[in-house]
Design a protein around this motif. Sequence first.
Motif, PDB file in Angstrom:
ATOM      1  N   PHE A 285       0.866  -1.087   0.023  1.00  0.00           N
ATOM      2  CA  PHE A 285       0.203   0.060  -0.016  1.00  0.00           C
ATOM      3  C   PHE A 285       0.888   1.108  -0.032  1.00  0.00           C
ATOM      4  O   PHE A 285       2.163   1.061   0.227  1.00  0.00           O
ATOM      5  N   THR A 286       0.300   2.271  -0.307  1.00  0.00           N
ATOM      6  CA  THR A 286       1.136   3.540  -0.315  1.00  0.00           C
ATOM      7  C   THR A 286       0.863   4.367   0.804  1.00  0.00           C
ATOM      8  O   THR A 286      -0.554   4.554   1.121  1.00  0.00           O
ATOM      9  N   TYR A 291       5.159   6.777  -0.076  1.00  0.00           N
ATOM     10  CA  TYR A 291       5.949   5.692   0.009  1.00  0.00           C
ATOM     11  C   TYR A 291       5.304   4.309  -0.221  1.00  0.00           C
ATOM     12  O   TYR A 291       4.278   3.992   0.467  1.00  0.00           O
ATOM     13  N   ILE A 292       5.476   3.556  -1.183  1.00  0.00           N
ATOM     14  CA  ILE A 292       5.232   2.223  -1.109  1.00  0.00           C
ATOM     15  C   ILE A 292       5.669   1.274   0.307  1.00  0.00           C
ATOM     16  O   ILE A 292       6.701   1.119   0.640  1.00  0.00           O
ATOM     17  N   ASN A 293       4.524   0.940   0.755  1.00  0.00           N
ATOM     18  CA  ASN A 293       4.818  -0.025   1.824  1.00  0.00           C
ATOM     19  C   ASN A 293       4.645  -1.463   1.882  1.00  0.00           C
ATOM     20  O   ASN A 293       3.559  -1.769   1.002  1.00  0.00           O
ATOM     21  N   LEU A 294       5.362  -2.630   2.128  1.00  0.00           N
ATOM     22  CA  LEU A 294       5.108  -3.802   1.997  1.00  0.00           C
ATOM     23  C   LEU A 294       4.675  -4.380   3.293  1.00  0.00           C
ATOM     24  O   LEU A 294       5.569  -4.304   4.466  1.00  0.00           O
ATOM     25  N   THR A 295       3.908  -5.417   3.312  1.00  0.00           N
ATOM     26  CA  THR A 295       3.413  -6.036   4.643  1.00  0.00           C
ATOM     27  C   THR A 295       3.017  -7.342   4.262  1.00  0.00           C
ATOM     28  O   THR A 295       2.567  -7.850   3.400  1.00  0.00           O
ATOM     29  N   VAL A 296       3.117  -8.173   5.432  1.00  0.00           N
ATOM     30  CA  VAL A 296       2.717  -9.850   5.266  1.00  0.00           C
ATOM     31  C   VAL A 296       1.580  -9.972   6.322  1.00  0.00           C
ATOM     32  O   VAL A 296       1.441  -9.340   7.351  1.00  0.00           O
ATOM     33  N   GLY A 297       0.603 -10.598   5.627  1.00  0.00           N
ATOM     34  CA  GLY A 297      -0.665 -10.920   6.338  1.00  0.00           C
ATOM     35  C   GLY A 297      -1.356 -12.238   6.172  1.00  0.00           C
ATOM     36  O   GLY A 297      -0.729 -12.887   5.100  1.00  0.00           O
ATOM     37  N   LYS A 298      -2.226 -12.529   6.562  1.00  0.00           N
ATOM     38  CA  LYS A 298      -3.096 -13.866   6.283  1.00  0.00           C
ATOM     39  C   LYS A 298      -3.470 -13.756   4.954  1.00  0.00           C
ATOM     40  O   LYS A 298      -3.910 -12.699   4.467  1.00  0.00           O
ATOM     41  N   TYR A 318      12.270 -13.977   4.157  1.00  0.00           N
ATOM     42  CA  TYR A 318      12.489 -13.127   2.849  1.00  0.00           C
ATOM     43  C   TYR A 318      12.207 -11.682   2.796  1.00  0.00           C
ATOM     44  O   TYR A 318      13.214 -11.080   2.127  1.00  0.00           O
ATOM     45  N   MET A 319      11.432 -11.127   3.929  1.00  0.00           N
ATOM     46  CA  MET A 319      11.370  -9.685   3.913  1.00  0.00           C
ATOM     47  C   MET A 319      12.800  -9.373   4.390  1.00  0.00           C
ATOM     48  O   MET A 319      13.050  -8.122   3.861  1.00  0.00           O
ATOM     49  N   HIS A 320      13.372  -9.897   5.260  1.00  0.00           N
ATOM     50  CA  HIS A 320      15.024  -9.547   5.747  1.00  0.00           C
ATOM     51  C   HIS A 320      15.784  -9.406   4.489  1.00  0.00           C
ATOM     52  O   HIS A 320      16.522  -8.553   4.169  1.00  0.00           O
ATOM     53  N   ARG A 321      15.512 -10.652   3.674  1.00  0.00           N
ATOM     54  CA  ARG A 321      16.575 -10.900   2.555  1.00  0.00           C
ATOM     55  C   ARG A 321      16.203  -9.860   1.418  1.00  0.00           C
ATOM     56  O   ARG A 321      17.171  -9.330   0.766  1.00  0.00           O
ATOM     57  N   TRP A 322      14.969  -9.457   1.364  1.00  0.00           N
ATOM     58  CA  TRP A 322      14.657  -8.296   0.311  1.00  0.00           C
ATOM     59  C   TRP A 322      15.069  -7.053   0.684  1.00  0.00           C
ATOM     60  O   TRP A 322      15.396  -5.939  -0.147  1.00  0.00           O
ATOM     61  N   THR A 323      14.964  -6.587   1.916  1.00  0.00           N
ATOM     62  CA  THR A 323      15.460  -5.493   2.540  1.00  0.00           C
ATOM     63  C   THR A 323      16.742  -5.270   2.080  1.00  0.00           C
ATOM     64  O   THR A 323      17.061  -4.064   1.710  1.00  0.00           O
ATOM     65  N   GLU A 324      17.523  -6.303   2.121  1.00  0.00           N
ATOM     66  CA  GLU A 324      19.051  -5.970   1.771  1.00  0.00           C
ATOM     67  C   GLU A 324      19.285  -6.153   0.204  1.00  0.00           C
ATOM     68  O   GLU A 324      19.962  -5.145  -0.329  1.00  0.00           O
ATOM     69  N   GLU A 325      18.581  -6.976  -0.377  1.00  0.00           N
ATOM     70  CA  GLU A 325      18.695  -7.121  -1.951  1.00  0.00           C
ATOM     71  C   GLU A 325      18.310  -5.882  -2.716  1.00  0.00           C
ATOM     72  O   GLU A 325      18.986  -5.353  -3.576  1.00  0.00           O
ATOM     73  N   TYR A 326      17.278  -5.295  -2.263  1.00  0.00           N
ATOM     74  CA  TYR A 326      16.597  -4.136  -2.974  1.00  0.00           C
ATOM     75  C   TYR A 326      17.091  -2.822  -2.216  1.00  0.00           C
ATOM     76  O   TYR A 326      16.321  -1.666  -2.699  1.00  0.00           O
ATOM     77  N   ASN A 327      17.744  -2.942  -1.445  1.00  0.00           N
ATOM     78  CA  ASN A 327      18.075  -1.592  -0.270  1.00  0.00           C
ATOM     79  C   ASN A 327      16.957  -0.933  -0.107  1.00  0.00           C
ATOM     80  O   ASN A 327      16.574   0.322  -0.330  1.00  0.00           O
ATOM     81  N   LEU A 328      16.035  -1.504   0.509  1.00  0.00           N
ATOM     82  CA  LEU A 328      14.680  -1.129   1.358  1.00  0.00           C
ATOM     83  C   LEU A 328      14.710  -0.758   2.594  1.00  0.00           C
ATOM     84  O   LEU A 328      15.487  -1.171   3.230  1.00  0.00           O
ATOM     85  N   CYS A 329      13.557  -0.030   3.263  1.00  0.00           N
ATOM     86  CA  CYS A 329      13.658   0.611   4.452  1.00  0.00           C
ATOM     87  C   CYS A 329      13.015  -0.585   5.421  1.00  0.00           C
ATOM     88  O   CYS A 329      11.893  -0.880   4.973  1.00  0.00           O
ATOM     89  N   GLN A 330      13.521  -0.743   6.386  1.00  0.00           N
ATOM     90  CA  GLN A 330      13.084  -1.584   7.519  1.00  0.00           C
ATOM     91  C   GLN A 330      11.790  -1.388   7.951  1.00  0.00           C
ATOM     92  O   GLN A 330      10.846  -2.072   8.067  1.00  0.00           O
ATOM     93  N   LYS A 331      11.461  -0.155   8.250  1.00  0.00           N
ATOM     94  CA  LYS A 331      10.231   0.489   8.778  1.00  0.00           C
ATOM     95  C   LYS A 331       9.022   0.229   7.431  1.00  0.00           C
ATOM     96  O   LYS A 331       7.962  -0.127   7.970  1.00  0.00           O
ATOM     97  N   LEU A 332       9.279   0.518   6.316  1.00  0.00           N
ATOM     98  CA  LEU A 332       8.382   0.458   5.239  1.00  0.00           C
ATOM     99  C   LEU A 332       8.308  -1.095   4.879  1.00  0.00           C
ATOM    100  O   LEU A 332       7.261  -1.330   4.029  1.00  0.00           O
ATOM    101  N   MET A 333       9.035  -2.113   5.275  1.00  0.00           N
ATOM    102  CA  MET A 333       8.888  -3.460   5.109  1.00  0.00           C
ATOM    103  C   MET A 333       8.327  -4.166   6.326  1.00  0.00           C
ATOM    104  O   MET A 333       8.168  -5.412   6.267  1.00  0.00           O
TER     105      MET A 333
END
Length: 457
Positions: A285-286, A291-298, A318-333
């Motif tokens: 969601f934006t 900013y685009i936020n990514l979230t995990v849910g049911k 995978y969220m931790h891995r993608w944060t590093e791979e795409y240089n994304l922000c931990q809060k927005l992930m």
Amino acid sequence: MYAILDIETTGGKYNEEGITEIAIYKFDGHSVIDQFISLINPERPIQPFVANLTGINNQMLRNAPKFYEVAKRIVEITTDCVIVAHNASFDYRILKTEFSRLGFEFERQSLCTVELSKKLIPDQESYSLGKLVRGLGIPLSDRHRANGDALATVKLFKLLLSKDLEKTIITDTVRTETKRQVDDKLLKLIEQAPNATGVYYMHREDGTIIYIGKSKNIKKRLNQHFTNDNRKSKRIQEEVVTVTHEITGSELLALLKESEEIKRNKPRYNRALRKTKFDQALYHFTDDNGYINLTVGKVDSKKNSITTFSNRQQAKSYMHRWTEEYNLCQKLMGLDNGKSNCFNYTIKKCLGACINNESPEEYNIRAQKLIFNSSFQSQDMVIVDRGRDIDEQSIILVENGRFKGIGYFNLNHQIQNIDILRTIITPMTHNRDAQHIIQSYVRQHKKLKIIKLPKND
């Protein structure tokens, strides 16, 4: 053969722990013949009380290998071994959980030195490793570190073997290592099966399919079915008369065929597999700042998900891995709930989207790349994997974000022409299970060849 081990973890909620250190000693009953010791980056923070107990902190693990980097070595050193540990149910559960996150089924027999000690050395004041070995005069250094505890467990296990006058431990181990006898009918079915990747079908006398499975080695998997003594396996062993198979070459095709054909045939002994294999999904969601936020849910069938996961632990990994791979922000992930900047910004791994230091436009380019690479939505592509023969390759066709089917080809021009492509594939049903299988497999097999198809005008 035994694999005597000890594991240190991050602590935390049940089945959400990560391994921080592992030590394994391969023991032949007389001496250690191999060993593996390593710190491991758990890709999640260590609970403070655990850090105080073990002396292992987050800083120490920053450059340590991640579990997937040492998984092959762990498989190798424990193959054909009985796992031995002090409170084995904990260590074995942690290992199985870590392998499960990688999509690998880790199965070994296990022995617990706590239970053995209670039987062979009764009336001890305590059966915690530290107090028990101290009371037995066994040296223990580096308590609550994997290597120290594993070495102490090796010495304790040698003592237990010497005290086991009835040879119960060795007898049970031999019984485990020597596959139990199977009757002639089952032995013949195993002998006829191929050492190949594919789908197999177990039939009753009237031809009815009672079980469908897939394996990277059908012969080996049938051997497991026919030497297992749980209730379901015994019923299958009694009823099965014939086993047919279809070699796929590709494990991905085997997974897709298994899923589709279980739904079509509804075999009696596949009831557990009919349940949904995944329950977590990635959404986006934006926020108010753009900013685009990514979230995990049911998983919610009413929402459009980017991709799905087998469980929350896998999703977080995978969220931790993608944060590093795409240089994304931990809060927005959704990985940092702090009120100010995220931790990665502190160590200069985040460009500051968490505190509006990076523009939404720049940040969203990387977030959109992750979404595009992980999503099926509107994508037209062919996934190329190994075939059944050396000169053949397999294909999975996805058009407009929908799984269309599977097939095989020998010549490259066959996958360049969409009309020929549609002709050579076997049509299959698009559903959430198939989409999950494909996305999960692609995530785990980075070397897969994926060909983007041109959009039709």
